[in-house]
Design a protein around this motif. Structure first.
Motif, PDB file in Angstrom:
ATOM      1  N   SER A   6      -1.444   5.835   0.844  1.00  0.00           N
ATOM      2  CA  SER A   6      -1.571   6.068  -0.563  1.00  0.00           C
ATOM      3  C   SER A   6      -1.190   4.879  -1.393  1.00  0.00           C
ATOM      4  CB  SER A   6      -0.719   7.282  -0.948  1.00  0.00           C
ATOM      5  OG  SER A   6       0.609   7.053  -0.596  1.00  0.00           O
ATOM      6  N   ASP A   8      -1.090   0.943  -2.677  1.00  0.00           N
ATOM      7  CA  ASP A   8      -2.128  -0.074  -2.799  1.00  0.00           C
ATOM      8  C   ASP A   8      -2.001  -1.132  -1.717  1.00  0.00           C
ATOM      9  OD1 ASP A   8      -3.245   1.124  -4.950  1.00  0.00           O
ATOM     10  OD2 ASP A   8      -2.165  -0.049  -6.450  1.00  0.00           O
ATOM     11  N   VAL A  11      -3.952  -0.362   1.473  1.00  0.00           N
ATOM     12  CA  VAL A  11      -5.384  -0.374   1.167  1.00  0.00           C
ATOM     13  C   VAL A  11      -5.883  -1.800   1.033  1.00  0.00           C
ATOM     14  CG1 VAL A  11      -7.140   0.312  -0.489  1.00  0.00           C
ATOM     15  CG2 VAL A  11      -5.289   1.884   0.069  1.00  0.00           C
ATOM     16  N   ALA A 152      -7.259   9.497  -2.779  1.00  0.00           N
ATOM     17  CA  ALA A 152      -6.542   9.168  -1.545  1.00  0.00           C
ATOM     18  C   ALA A 152      -6.939  10.100  -0.409  1.00  0.00           C
ATOM     19  CB  ALA A 152      -5.033   9.233  -1.786  1.00  0.00           C
ATOM     20  N   ARG A 155      -9.476   8.773   2.159  1.00  0.00           N
ATOM     21  CA  ARG A 155      -9.018   7.922   3.257  1.00  0.00           C
ATOM     22  C   ARG A 155      -8.451   8.767   4.395  1.00  0.00           C
ATOM     23  NH1 ARG A 155      -6.914   5.375  -1.172  1.00  0.00           N
ATOM     24  NH2 ARG A 155      -4.762   5.919  -0.640  1.00  0.00           N
ATOM     25  N   ARG A 390      -6.870   9.856  -8.681  1.00  0.00           N
ATOM     26  CA  ARG A 390      -7.318  10.005  -7.294  1.00  0.00           C
ATOM     27  C   ARG A 390      -6.961  11.339  -6.683  1.00  0.00           C
ATOM     28  NH1 ARG A 390      -6.744   4.166  -4.298  1.00  0.00           N
ATOM     29  NH2 ARG A 390      -8.231   3.091  -5.601  1.00  0.00           N
TER      30      ARG A 390
END
Length: 393
Positions: A6, A8, A11, A152, A155, A390
């Motif tokens: 979750s 950044d 990611v 999120a 993902r 999100r």
């Protein structure tokens, strides 16, 4: 491997890893079609090895990458499968139904697409599994780059589907892409797996006994006729894990940078290069190329959606937090089959075979088109301005 998270930071790391993987594949293409092509292929074919008493092993650089280094990638796959099953997106029995159904559909339909396109060419059918698996690291990295408006939860779902895809791909490799089997070596491999299971049952929590046995397992499996990367998955699954740590998590964290920035780019560099001199037309008219490309581009998303539809009908609807909008936005990225697809193509045909080059072209073409289609659909359904919301499905 998976960079789902979750925050950044993970990611962004996934996005950077995806860029490096794509750059390595592009460099492989350039080297294979440049004045350095002969030297590059000679380097890949150069053999070296070692002797240690009765143990002798000599392989080409390409085989060391595909059989040895990639075993570390599959070790990470095994750890992630177990972690997701015990503590992650697949921990709840009810939560498993949707990604399991999606993964099954996402493997079956691409295989059917490939078989349908190549039905009149029996010699091509050994590649039926090439478009069947999603590349976890590449798919998540590209989704982080080109679909930042996705919630999120996207993902998490993609990770679960890709993990199950990888498990299915490993089972396919073990069942369908094996050489002549050696009974004694298989027996030693089974005994080694039992020894690791006993370590688990006795509560041994340190990593090194499992890794030493895993190295032995790799050796037995290498000489058994089963592909040696299966040893990596089995070792990863048998490593003990705890919710907040454990040997499996420590090994995974130690492997992650080496695999993401070393093993996978090296694999892409060595395996993605296709010589196009005078053969591009032949590659683009090959049914293998289009069987793989359309399997990834159309078969994967269609299979994912069919699986989700079947699961939702059986359960009386989609689980809370999921929507058809989210499924449509995700489906295209499931067509990113890069690492696993290239790996299975390497097992399906010998290096240098026309079908092997066509399969690699299909993987590159299908993955590129899947990313483009997935990015367009995701950005239309989840514009980047929604990135701050999100949590919404």
């Amino acid at each position: 491997m998976s960079q789902a998270g979750s925050a950044d930071g993970p990611v962004d790391a996934g996005a950077r890893a995806g860029v490096v993987l794509a750059a390595a594949a592009l460099l492989g293409m350039v080297l294979s079609n440049s004045a350095l092509a002969a030297s590059w292929h000679a380097l890949l074919d150069a053999r070296w090895g070692f002797s240690l008493g009765p143990v002798h092993l000599a392989e080409s650089n390409l085989r060391w990458i595909n059989d040895a280094l990639m075993a570390l990638f599959f070790l990470q796959v095994g750890i992630e499968i177990k972690r997701e099953w015990l503590f992650g997106a697949l921990a709840d029995r009810r939560a498993r139904v949707l990604p399991v159904a999606a993964a099954l559909g996402g493997m079956l339909v691409p295989a059917l697409v490939f078989v349908a396109i190549n039905a009149s060419r029996p010699g091509n059918l050994s590649g039926w599994a090439v478009p069947a698996a999603t590349d976890i690291a590449f798919a998540l990295g590209l989704m982080a780059l080109f679909a930042r408006g996705l919630p999120a939860r996207a993902r998490v779902f993609l990770t679960a589907v890709a993990v199950l895809d990888d498990l299915g791909a490993v089972m396919i490799i073990a069942a369908f892409y094996t050489a002549q089997l050696s009974g004694p070596m298989l027996g030693l491999a089974v005994a080694t797996v039992i020894a690791m299971a006993l370590l688990n049952s006795f509560g041994v929590l340190r990593a090194w006994p499992y890794l030493l046995l895993g190295l032995l397992l790799w050796w037995w499996v290498l000489h058994s006729g089963v592909h040696p990367t299966v040893a990596g998955v089995l070792t990863g699954v048998l490593l003990p894990q705890q919710r907040t740590g454990g040997a499996g998590r420590r090994v995974e964290h130690a492997l992650a940078p080496f695999v993401s920035w070393g093993v996978l780019p090296l694999f892409a560099l060595a395996n993605a290069g296709i010589e196009l001199h005078g053969s591009l037309y032949e590659l683009l008219r090959s049914p293998v190329t289009w069987g793989v490309a359309l399997g990834l581009l159309l078969g994967k998303p269609a299979g994912i959606l069919v699986g989700v539809f079947a699961a939702s009908r059986a359960a009386g609807g989609l689980p809370a937090g999921y929507s058809w909008r989210l499924m449509l936005a995700l489906a295209g990225f499931c067509g990113v089959g890069f690492t696993m697809s290239l790996f299975i193509a390497d097992l399906a045909w010998p290096d240098g075979a026309a079908a092997f080059d066509a399969a690699r072209m299909g993987v590159l073409l299908g993955t590129l088109l899947a990313v483009l289609a997935g990015s367009v659909v995701a950005q239309r359904l989840y514009p980047r301005g929604q990135a701050g919301r999100r949590a919404q499905p």
